[in-house]
Enzyme design. Structure first.
Site, PDB file in Angstrom:
ATOM      1  N   SER A 100      11.564  23.738   0.490  1.00  0.00           N
ATOM      2  CA  SER A 100      10.777  22.512   0.634  1.00  0.00           C
ATOM      3  C   SER A 100      10.223  22.149  -0.738  1.00  0.00           C
ATOM      4  O   SER A 100       9.333  22.832  -1.249  1.00  0.00           O
ATOM      5  CB  SER A 100       9.635  22.728   1.629  1.00  0.00           C
ATOM      6  OG  SER A 100      10.151  22.964   2.919  1.00  0.00           O
ATOM      7  N   LYS A 174      11.120  16.404   5.655  1.00  0.00           N
ATOM      8  CA  LYS A 174      10.391  17.672   5.777  1.00  0.00           C
ATOM      9  C   LYS A 174       8.902  17.466   5.502  1.00  0.00           C
ATOM     10  O   LYS A 174       8.047  18.044   6.190  1.00  0.00           O
ATOM     11  CB  LYS A 174      10.971  18.709   4.811  1.00  0.00           C
ATOM     12  CG  LYS A 174      10.231  20.062   4.820  1.00  0.00           C
ATOM     13  CD  LYS A 174      10.240  20.719   6.200  1.00  0.00           C
ATOM     14  CE  LYS A 174       9.359  21.952   6.274  1.00  0.00           C
ATOM     15  NZ  LYS A 174       9.883  23.113   5.566  1.00  0.00           N
ATOM     16  N   LYS A 242       0.723  23.206  -0.422  1.00  0.00           N
ATOM     17  CA  LYS A 242       1.713  22.706  -1.374  1.00  0.00           C
ATOM     18  C   LYS A 242       2.436  21.492  -0.811  1.00  0.00           C
ATOM     19  O   LYS A 242       2.604  20.463  -1.484  1.00  0.00           O
ATOM     20  CB  LYS A 242       2.733  23.805  -1.697  1.00  0.00           C
ATOM     21  CG  LYS A 242       3.848  23.393  -2.654  1.00  0.00           C
ATOM     22  CD  LYS A 242       5.128  24.210  -2.441  1.00  0.00           C
ATOM     23  CE  LYS A 242       5.850  23.804  -1.166  1.00  0.00           C
ATOM     24  NZ  LYS A 242       7.193  24.399  -1.031  1.00  0.00           N
TER      25      LYS A 242
END
Length: 299
Positions: A100, A174, A242
């Protein structure tokens, strides 16, 4: 060209998610060479049939496909270009990045690999370790349609792949997935706070609303974690933060104001700053308990 079990696969990054994905590929009959920065994690897959390489470049040497499952875009870029994976992969090969990372970084990687005659698919996944082990991951693939169609046999042991758009689109999807996950974790955790403060059982509350409009995988899995107070990762909160930081950056670049995302990002920022970076993201409940001065000993 459709990829079958004769395709040689290199898998870079065999941590919580990568290891079970490698096991699925091996069980499907693929030859897989692995490399991980912590070599012990890669060595543990040898007994399942993997070959452990001493460097990332060695793992990719002569491979048809290289999977990456790494912590962030910087790590992926270092492996592909600094560590020589892109140079070792055979011309006409494919990089499938299941990490990701930020969409602009994924698009940059795709462009740099295209100059070398290598295809790139950004294919982040959702479903966690449970989905990786069961081969039921939701795979969001960005890139060329014909390339992704040709990889159907490789994706099949891992889960369900959907071509969501051009390069970078997998990463955008995502991030959107992570928005929903984070906000829903926050919603379930806040509801747990409310029902207990009001005199109800958290466990019975979860049981009561299962199957109703509030049903979700978050309620099923992370709601159970909250009831049982099991917060080992799973999905570390530092990685959730993140992703939320990447969402914030994309929202700013696209001129979007996303207030729910901003609020949950702020909560995870505080939770991680308080020493919970490696606590599962369902552990956000602990943050809510702290700010409400209602820890485990008060119940």
């Amino acid at each position: 060209m459709s990829m079958d079990t004769r395709s040689r696969i290199a898998f870079i990054g065999t941590g919580l998610m990568g290891a079970p994905m490698v096991r699925r590929l091996l069980a499907a009959g693929f030859a897989v060479t692995v490399w991980n920065r912590d070599g012990r994690k890669a060595e543990a897959l040898v007994s399942a049939g993997a070959r452990n390489a001493s460097t990332a470049r060695e793992a990719a040497s002569g491979a048809d496909i290289v999977f990456t499952m790494l912590s962030d875009g910087t790590a992926v870029g270092e492996v592909l270009f600094s560590a020589g994976v892109a140079d070792a992969l055979r011309p006409g090969g494919t990089v499938i990045d299941t990490s990701s990372i930020a969409p602009p970084i994924a698009r940059d990687h795709a462009a740099r690999l295209a100059e070398r005659g290598i295809a790139h698919v950004d294919a982040p996944v959702s479903g966690g370790v449970v989905g990786a082990e069961a081969g039921t991951l939701a795979i969001m693939a960005g890139g060329e349609a014909d390339v992704i169609a040709g990889l159907s046999g490789v994706f099949a042991p891992l889960g369900r792949v959907t071509h969501v758009g051009p390069s970078g689109a997998g990463q955008i999807c995502k991030l959107a997935n992570q928005q929903i996950v984070a906000i829903t974790i926050g919603a379930v955790a806040e509801a747990m706070m409310l029902v207990e403060a009001g005199g109800a059982s958290r466990a019975k509350f979860r049981e009561a609303i299962r199957g109703g409009f509030a049903e979700s995988r978050i309620l099923e899995l992370h709601g159970q974690r909250m009831v049982e107070r099991r917060f080992e990762p799973g999905g570390p909160s530092r990685l959730q933060l993140k992703d939320l930081n990447a969402v914030a950056a994309m929202a700013q670049s696209l001129g979007l104001h996303l207030p729910l995302t901003a609020d949950i990002r702020e909560a995870f920022e505080a939770f991680v700053a308080d020493g919970h970076g490696d606590t599962d993201h369902s552990g956000l409940l602990l943050h809510l308990e702290k700010i409400n001065d209602r820890g485990e000993n008060d119940r």
